[in-house]
Design an enzyme around this catalytic site. Sequence first.
Site, PDB file in Angstrom:
ATOM      1  N   ARG A 118       0.836  -1.150  -0.043  1.00  0.00           N
ATOM      2  CA  ARG A 118      -0.038  -0.052   0.074  1.00  0.00           C
ATOM      3  C   ARG A 118       1.033   1.311   0.144  1.00  0.00           C
ATOM      4  NH1 ARG A 118      -5.570   0.861   1.718  1.00  0.00           N
ATOM      5  NH2 ARG A 118      -5.911   3.187   2.642  1.00  0.00           N
ATOM      6  N   HIS A 164      -6.996   1.193  -6.983  1.00  0.00           N
ATOM      7  CA  HIS A 164      -7.306   0.369  -5.914  1.00  0.00           C
ATOM      8  C   HIS A 164      -8.206  -0.594  -6.167  1.00  0.00           C
ATOM      9  CE1 HIS A 164      -7.927  -0.334  -1.721  1.00  0.00           C
ATOM     10  NE2 HIS A 164      -8.675   0.477  -1.140  1.00  0.00           N
ATOM     11  N   GLN A 166     -10.409  -2.641  -3.684  1.00  0.00           N
ATOM     12  CA  GLN A 166     -11.696  -2.218  -3.528  1.00  0.00           C
ATOM     13  C   GLN A 166     -12.660  -2.664  -4.480  1.00  0.00           C
ATOM     14  OE1 GLN A 166     -12.556  -0.208  -0.422  1.00  0.00           O
ATOM     15  NE2 GLN A 166     -14.604  -0.831  -1.514  1.00  0.00           N
ATOM     16  N   ASP A 213     -16.530   8.583  -3.178  1.00  0.00           N
ATOM     17  CA  ASP A 213     -15.522   8.439  -2.207  1.00  0.00           C
ATOM     18  C   ASP A 213     -15.332   9.967  -1.631  1.00  0.00           C
ATOM     19  OD1 ASP A 213     -13.313   7.560  -0.795  1.00  0.00           O
ATOM     20  OD2 ASP A 213     -11.848   7.266  -2.367  1.00  0.00           O
ATOM     21  N   CYS A 259     -16.368   3.399  -0.396  1.00  0.00           N
ATOM     22  CA  CYS A 259     -15.448   2.682   0.041  1.00  0.00           C
ATOM     23  C   CYS A 259     -15.079   2.780   1.443  1.00  0.00           C
ATOM     24  CB  CYS A 259     -14.391   2.628  -1.043  1.00  0.00           C
ATOM     25  SG  CYS A 259     -13.107   4.310  -1.353  1.00  0.00           S
ATOM     26  N   ARG A 299     -14.507  -7.022   1.387  1.00  0.00           N
ATOM     27  CA  ARG A 299     -13.078  -6.985   1.082  1.00  0.00           C
ATOM     28  C   ARG A 299     -12.330  -8.195   1.612  1.00  0.00           C
ATOM     29  NH1 ARG A 299     -10.424  -1.864   1.004  1.00  0.00           N
ATOM     30  NH2 ARG A 299      -8.583  -3.310   0.854  1.00  0.00           N
TER      31      ARG A 299
END
Length: 305
Positions: A108, A135, A138, A220, A260, A288
């Site tokens: 990450r 991402h 996600q 988001d 998310c 997830r």
Amino acid sequence: MKKGPPRRHFLQFKDVSLEELEYLFARTRWIKDKFKRYERYWPLADRTLAMIFEKQSTRTRLSFEAGMHQLGGAAIYLPTRDSQLGRGEPVEDAAQVISRMCDVIMVRTFEQSIIDTFAANSRVPVINGLTNEYHPCQVLADVYTYVDHRGPIRGKTVAWIGDSNNVCNTWLQAAALFDFKLHVSTPPGYEVEKERINRNCEVFAEPMKAANGADLVTTDVWTSMGFEAENEARKRAFQDWMVDSEMMKAAKKDALFMHCLPAHRGEEVAAEVIDGKQSVVWEEAENRLHTQKALLEFLLLGKKK
């Protein structure tokens, strides 16, 4: 490094095929069902996941760490501030060493070029846990959540309202793979880069028009990690891009809402939407865990018969 299928990475959606994504969804359902019935499933016993974090995380760390343990393996948390990467060790060298001591690596970080370099020098699969550009984990969970609730997403319409960030970029790739329509609406100055737009994407200056007739509305935060200095300017620019009940009324009657997380009620989403009946954000977050377990199994063991 133990013997397994040929090394595969998951750095962006383009790294997998539609057939493989559908396989991952099938495995997710099976793995999640066993989890809900408290049935032990340890296919990754004696396997180790290294988790390298240059950016903060709640859901990514918890879902990968818990997921690896639930599959019988072990997960090691490596924040860059506590490792030699934080003191300037070349990414190439770190990848060579870490990949000789574990079976799979999740990274990450900031620029996509960092994880691309890491993967090019790794002996084991590398998973993108988030970069500034993409991402994929996600959106893997997001698409699975839609399919689980509504069936195939092909031919449907997804409305992205807000910033053209890493999640938006990944939705663009997903639209091309799954063949659904993606309506994108961003404020002036925050548009999707032209080279990312594909035939499945339509851009709208007005967010209400983007949401019109959508099967799924998603958004988001207005200020992603690394852009905190722009927070006040973004609040002013994005004020008309909050997903509220009026915008959801423009979508189809049975449209779902996703985010998310973490969310800021009263900014990118109204409380009555994220806490309302059309919202599936909590199951989206839980998924997830299960989609990533399917991904770990696939990268380490290949397709199960």
